[in-house]
Scaffold this motif. Structure first.
Motif, PDB file in Angstrom:
ATOM      1  N   ASN A 137     -28.159  46.105 -25.528  1.00 25.67           N
ATOM      2  CA  ASN A 137     -28.192  44.674 -25.422  1.00 25.67           C
ATOM      3  C   ASN A 137     -29.049  44.294 -24.279  1.00 25.67           C
ATOM      4  O   ASN A 137     -28.915  44.576 -23.122  1.00 25.67           O
ATOM      5  CB  ASN A 137     -26.802  44.000 -25.298  1.00 25.67           C
ATOM      6  N   LEU A 138     -30.106  43.474 -24.554  1.00 27.41           N
ATOM      7  CA  LEU A 138     -30.820  42.835 -23.709  1.00 27.41           C
ATOM      8  C   LEU A 138     -30.584  41.626 -23.205  1.00 27.41           C
ATOM      9  O   LEU A 138     -30.126  40.748 -24.097  1.00 27.41           O
ATOM     10  CB  LEU A 138     -32.345  42.784 -24.214  1.00 27.41           C
ATOM     11  N   VAL A 139     -30.550  41.576 -22.007  1.00 28.80           N
ATOM     12  CA  VAL A 139     -30.277  40.103 -21.117  1.00 28.80           C
ATOM     13  C   VAL A 139     -31.496  39.287 -21.203  1.00 28.80           C
ATOM     14  O   VAL A 139     -32.581  39.594 -20.516  1.00 28.80           O
ATOM     15  CB  VAL A 139     -29.469  40.367 -19.865  1.00 28.80           C
ATOM     16  N   ARG A 140     -31.324  38.028 -21.766  1.00 29.05           N
ATOM     17  CA  ARG A 140     -32.523  37.218 -21.670  1.00 29.05           C
ATOM     18  C   ARG A 140     -32.578  36.542 -20.405  1.00 29.05           C
ATOM     19  O   ARG A 140     -31.608  35.769 -20.022  1.00 29.05           O
ATOM     20  CB  ARG A 140     -32.327  36.103 -22.820  1.00 29.05           C
ATOM     21  N   PRO A 141     -33.918  36.626 -19.844  1.00 23.18           N
ATOM     22  CA  PRO A 141     -33.706  35.956 -18.265  1.00 23.18           C
ATOM     23  C   PRO A 141     -33.598  34.407 -18.521  1.00 23.18           C
ATOM     24  O   PRO A 141     -34.256  33.841 -19.583  1.00 23.18           O
ATOM     25  CB  PRO A 141     -35.322  36.098 -18.039  1.00 23.18           C
ATOM     26  N   LEU A 142     -33.008  33.745 -17.386  1.00 22.42           N
ATOM     27  CA  LEU A 142     -32.907  32.481 -17.441  1.00 22.42           C
ATOM     28  C   LEU A 142     -33.948  31.776 -16.858  1.00 22.42           C
ATOM     29  O   LEU A 142     -35.001  32.052 -16.096  1.00 22.42           O
ATOM     30  CB  LEU A 142     -31.601  32.065 -16.459  1.00 22.42           C
ATOM     31  N   SER A 143     -34.108  30.434 -17.625  1.00 23.75           N
ATOM     32  CA  SER A 143     -35.383  29.520 -17.030  1.00 23.75           C
ATOM     33  C   SER A 143     -34.839  29.081 -15.709  1.00 23.75           C
ATOM     34  O   SER A 143     -33.578  29.232 -15.282  1.00 23.75           O
ATOM     35  CB  SER A 143     -35.589  28.357 -17.941  1.00 23.75           C
ATOM     36  N   PRO A 144     -35.634  28.660 -14.938  1.00 26.34           N
ATOM     37  CA  PRO A 144     -35.268  27.993 -13.470  1.00 26.34           C
ATOM     38  C   PRO A 144     -34.206  27.101 -13.855  1.00 26.34           C
ATOM     39  O   PRO A 144     -33.148  26.971 -13.018  1.00 26.34           O
ATOM     40  CB  PRO A 144     -36.468  27.357 -12.754  1.00 26.34           C
ATOM     41  N   GLU A 145     -34.178  26.151 -14.656  1.00 29.55           N
ATOM     42  CA  GLU A 145     -33.405  25.095 -14.905  1.00 29.55           C
ATOM     43  C   GLU A 145     -32.200  25.523 -15.188  1.00 29.55           C
ATOM     44  O   GLU A 145     -31.029  25.422 -14.943  1.00 29.55           O
ATOM     45  CB  GLU A 145     -33.823  23.956 -15.844  1.00 29.55           C
ATOM     46  N   GLY A 146     -32.211  26.711 -16.103  1.00 32.31           N
ATOM     47  CA  GLY A 146     -30.925  27.221 -16.586  1.00 32.31           C
ATOM     48  C   GLY A 146     -30.337  28.101 -15.639  1.00 32.31           C
ATOM     49  O   GLY A 146     -28.994  28.210 -15.349  1.00 32.31           O
ATOM     50  N   TRP A 147     -30.978  28.630 -14.681  1.00 29.59           N
ATOM     51  CA  TRP A 147     -30.357  29.488 -13.510  1.00 29.59           C
ATOM     52  C   TRP A 147     -29.658  28.713 -12.437  1.00 29.59           C
ATOM     53  O   TRP A 147     -28.557  28.671 -12.023  1.00 29.59           O
ATOM     54  CB  TRP A 147     -31.660  30.229 -12.934  1.00 29.59           C
ATOM     55  N   ILE A 148     -30.132  27.411 -12.170  1.00 29.20           N
ATOM     56  CA  ILE A 148     -29.478  26.493 -11.298  1.00 29.20           C
ATOM     57  C   ILE A 148     -28.243  25.853 -12.089  1.00 29.20           C
ATOM     58  O   ILE A 148     -27.479  25.638 -11.429  1.00 29.20           O
ATOM     59  CB  ILE A 148     -30.574  25.438 -10.777  1.00 29.20           C
ATOM     60  N   ARG A 149     -28.273  25.492 -13.400  1.00 33.53           N
ATOM     61  CA  ARG A 149     -27.309  25.088 -14.123  1.00 33.53           C
ATOM     62  C   ARG A 149     -26.080  25.926 -13.922  1.00 33.53           C
ATOM     63  O   ARG A 149     -24.781  25.649 -14.015  1.00 33.53           O
ATOM     64  CB  ARG A 149     -27.538  24.531 -15.362  1.00 33.53           C
ATOM     65  N   HIS A 150     -26.467  27.221 -14.181  1.00 38.92           N
ATOM     66  CA  HIS A 150     -25.402  28.256 -14.142  1.00 38.92           C
ATOM     67  C   HIS A 150     -24.895  28.271 -12.825  1.00 38.92           C
ATOM     68  O   HIS A 150     -23.587  28.501 -12.679  1.00 38.92           O
ATOM     69  CB  HIS A 150     -26.098  29.675 -14.381  1.00 38.92           C
TER      70      HIS A 150
END
Length: 76
Positions: A3-16
């Motif tokens: 299972n590959l983990v999809r990297p988060l976008s910068p916006e997704g990372w900060i939302r997380h």
């Protein structure tokens, strides 16, 4: 199969980051400086924390974010 983990976008990372229970409750979150620099960028991260009014300290390769506007007192 891996299972590959999809990297988060910068916006997704900060939302997380701000969707974490600690952040939502006005607590403290820690992130590795290298991860912040890799996924969001140091300058952008610190500007976002300033915009939100959240104090940030750096120690031993970690950013510690106080997800509230309370004063910080160093006691020892």
């Amino acid at each position: 199969m891996t299972n590959l983990v999809r990297p988060l976008s910068p916006e997704g990372w900060i939302r997380h980051l701000f969707a974490s229970q600690a952040a939502l409750e006005g607590g403290i979150v820690r992130r590795q400086v290298r991860d912040v620099e890799r996924y969001y960028g140091r300058r952008a991260f610190l500007e976002e924390m300033k915009r939100r009014g959240f104090p940030v300290v750096e120690n031993a390769g970690q950013f510690v974010v106080f997800c509230n506007n309370e004063p910080i007192r160093r006691l020892a």
